[in-house]
Design an enzyme around this catalytic site. Structure first.
Site, mmCIF file in Angstrom:
data_model
loop_
_atom_site.group_PDB
_atom_site.id
_atom_site.type_symbol
_atom_site.label_atom_id
_atom_site.label_comp_id
_atom_site.label_asym_id
_atom_site.label_seq_id
_atom_site.Cartn_x
_atom_site.Cartn_y
_atom_site.Cartn_z
ATOM 1 N N SER A 148 0.822 -1.214 0.000
ATOM 2 C CA SER A 148 0.000 0.000 0.000
ATOM 3 C C SER A 148 0.857 1.265 0.000
ATOM 4 C CB SER A 148 -0.962 -0.003 1.189
ATOM 5 O OG SER A 148 -0.253 -0.131 2.399
ATOM 6 N N CYS A 154 -7.080 -6.091 -0.281
ATOM 7 C CA CYS A 154 -5.930 -6.043 0.643
ATOM 8 C C CYS A 154 -5.313 -4.640 0.660
ATOM 9 C CB CYS A 154 -4.920 -7.115 0.279
ATOM 10 S SG CYS A 154 -3.731 -7.414 1.602
ATOM 11 N N HIS A 156 -7.672 -12.156 -0.860
ATOM 12 C CA HIS A 156 -7.278 -11.993 -2.266
ATOM 13 C C HIS A 156 -8.077 -12.892 -3.215
ATOM 14 C CE1 HIS A 156 -3.671 -9.518 -1.576
ATOM 15 N NE2 HIS A 156 -3.498 -10.227 -0.493
ATOM 16 N N GLU A 216 -8.304 -12.557 -6.236
ATOM 17 C CA GLU A 216 -7.551 -12.665 -7.493
ATOM 18 C C GLU A 216 -6.539 -13.805 -7.462
ATOM 19 O OE1 GLU A 216 -7.006 -10.464 -5.135
ATOM 20 O OE2 GLU A 216 -4.957 -9.655 -5.142
#
Lengths: 227, 297
Positions: free
Chosen positions: A62, A92, A182, A184
């Site tokens: 981040s 996330c 997650h 993904e």
């Protein structure tokens, strides 16, 4: 002769979704959306946001994404787009950026929920666990990597879309979707599908402002939760 | 499904994937770690001395002192990686205990075992290992590495070996995708690699774990070059803290890895973040006995 579009084409016109591609799992999100037949655009410049109907902020670091977004004026443009009604999904690190929080990095605060960084600990505390979804009966295989935690408060109760034990791990407030795990990283497309529904509902609403947010029906199933 | 406390293969490889499009920077102190974090590193890599100093000073290079690791872990919020000697599973146990997030079983440090690498599947935290070719990459993955990086030639400021290794791995993977199933066992023998992983690569054309670049990256352009050759992220060792202006060099490399496809932006980055690069070494000037890439097999 001009072919008349079929009913399903009218209901589901092709949409393009942006994926913030400064760092992190942007390629994986593209893969997930491709499986749903959704075309994507990697976003590295503010003006690219004008070409998409929704945005995903991926997992990654981040602090890195926040720094680069600020330097390339993407942060202001994302806020501007969100205020104009663009649905945004953060996973996330993406959830950290969309939420609120005192600690670094500076947040976009598009969600009123506080998202605590590295809340479960370091990599050795990373885990996977079944996530219960409000919009689908089967549990979702949640992969939590140095995961953040959404701090429960009065607003979070009505935002729950997914939970694991006591923790909110998927929330939706109006057009902002946050997941601390997650999706993904898995082959399961249900969370991405949910986001695409949000994007379609938003587009329909734009065309016909009298339309109710079609996601409101999803909310009702979460009422039974006592957190 | 695993329980709360076990870190499975999925979490290891998933964590590795979160570094994609990022830069992992070598640091030897907490102060350097903070500079790296502020410049946009996705993780810091702790080691006792950066490769160019190891090259100059010689002697046995080991994992960082525990005190330094603790200071680094406490000083940054981004993940902390740290190097251990090849085969030194006790250094690895200590690092895991200290809360290090990723271990690099690295040829840059003096090998502790000339025949065996660490059984990386026995650990909860993931490992990254260096490779010069596909066989070496797949042997390390077979042992449990969740991330592969090219070895390059660390501490030289010369990207030529990283390029050689990345091109070789990419070429060997592409070759596998053109073969029939009945040709793959011979490939497993020739590459000295586990058969199941050879079959995997033949199907997908890529490694089953992220493939990063390392070893000799010294400028933003070097980093962009490695991305264009197929690296998913970049490690920078001596290239940052041996440059004239570590902070700017680090920021420049971070931006180059994000905008590597945009030549105009790269030109701007290279100019804006210009910093004197570390002094480089020509590969042919290095005595073969001093080549770090030949450590491990």
């Amino acid at each position: 002769m001009v072919r008349k579009p079929s009913k399903s084409e009218v209901e589901c016109p092709p949409i393009k979704v942006g994926i913030l591609a400064l760092q992190g799992s942007f390629a994986l999100h593209k893969k997930s959306l491709a499986k749903l037949g959704i075309s994507t655009l990697f976003i590295r410049r503010p003006e690219e946001l004008d070409q998409v109907a929704g945005l995903i902020i991926p997992g990654g670091e981040s602090t890195v994404m926040s720094d680069l977004a600020r330097e390339y004026d993407l942060d202001q443009k994302i806020v501007q787009k969100a205020k104009a009604g663009m649905p945004i999904f953060g996973t996330c690190a993406g959830a950290i950026l969309l939420g609120k929080g005192e600690e670094a990095p500076p947040r976009l605060e598009l969600s009123s929920l506080t998202v605590q960084r590295n809340a479960y600990g370091r990599q050795r505390e990373s885990f996977d666990a079944p996530v219960q979804l409000t919009f689908s009966p089967e549990p979702f295989h949640g992969i939590f990597i140095r995961a953040p935690r959404i701090v429960p408060n009065e607003q979070s109760k009505s935002a729950i879309e997914g939970w694991y034990q006591e923790d909110l791990v998927l929330t939706q407030q109006d057009k902002i979707l946050l997941s601390t795990f997650h999706p993904e990283l898995t082959e399961d497309l249900r969370v991405h599908e949910h986001f695409i529904e949000m994007v379609r509902a938003s587009l329909a609403q734009e065309k016909d402002p009298s339309m109710q947010n079609s996601n409101s029906r999803i909310k009702q199933s979460s009422k039974k939760l006592t957190l | 499904m695993s329980t709360n406390n076990s870190t499975s293969w999925e979490e290891k490889v998933g964590f590795a994937k979160m570094h994609c499009g990022g830069v992992i920077m070598d640091v030897t102190t907490a102060d350097e770690a903070k500079i790296a974090q502020d410049a946009g590193a996705t993780a810091v890599m702790a080691l006792e001395r950066v490769p160019s100093d190891i090259r100059k000073e010689g002697g046995v290079a080991r994992m960082s002192p525990v005190k330094v690791i603790r200071e680094i872990v406490e000083s940054v919020t981004i993940p902390v990686m740290a190097k251990v000697r090849i085969g030194h599973f006790m250094e690895a146990r200590i690092l895991e205990e200290l809360g290090v997030d990723f271990i690099d079983e690295s040829e840059v440090l003096t090998p502790a075992d000339e025949a065996h690498h660490i059984d990386k599947l026995a650990f909860k935290i993931p490992f990254v290992c260096g490779a010069r070719n596909l066989g070496e990459a797949l042997r390390r993955i077979g042992e449990g590495a969740a991330m592969i990086r090219t070895k390059g030639e660390a501490g030289t400021g010369n990207v030529v070996e990283a390029v050689r290794h990345m091109r070789q791995i990419q070429r060997e993977m592409k070759e596998l995708t053109t073969l029939h199933a009945d040709e793959l066992m011979t490939q497993a023998r020739d590459h000295g690699a586990p058969f199941n992983l050879i079959v995997d690569v033949a199907k997908s054309g890529k490694l089953p774990v992220p493939n990063f670049a390392a070893g000799g990256v010294a400028t933003p352009a070097d980093a962009a070059l490695m991305m264009a050759l197929g690296a998913e992220a970049v490690f920078v060792g001596s290239g940052i803290f041996k440059s004239g202006d570590p902070e700017r060099m680090a920021q420049g490399i971070v931006r180059a890895v994000t905008y590597w496809e945009d030549a105009a932006e790269l030109a701007k980055i290279t100019e804006e973040y210009a910093s004197p690069t570390m002094p480089g070494i020509d590969i042919n000037e290095i005595d073969p006995s001093q080549r770090l890439q030949d450590r491990g097999w």
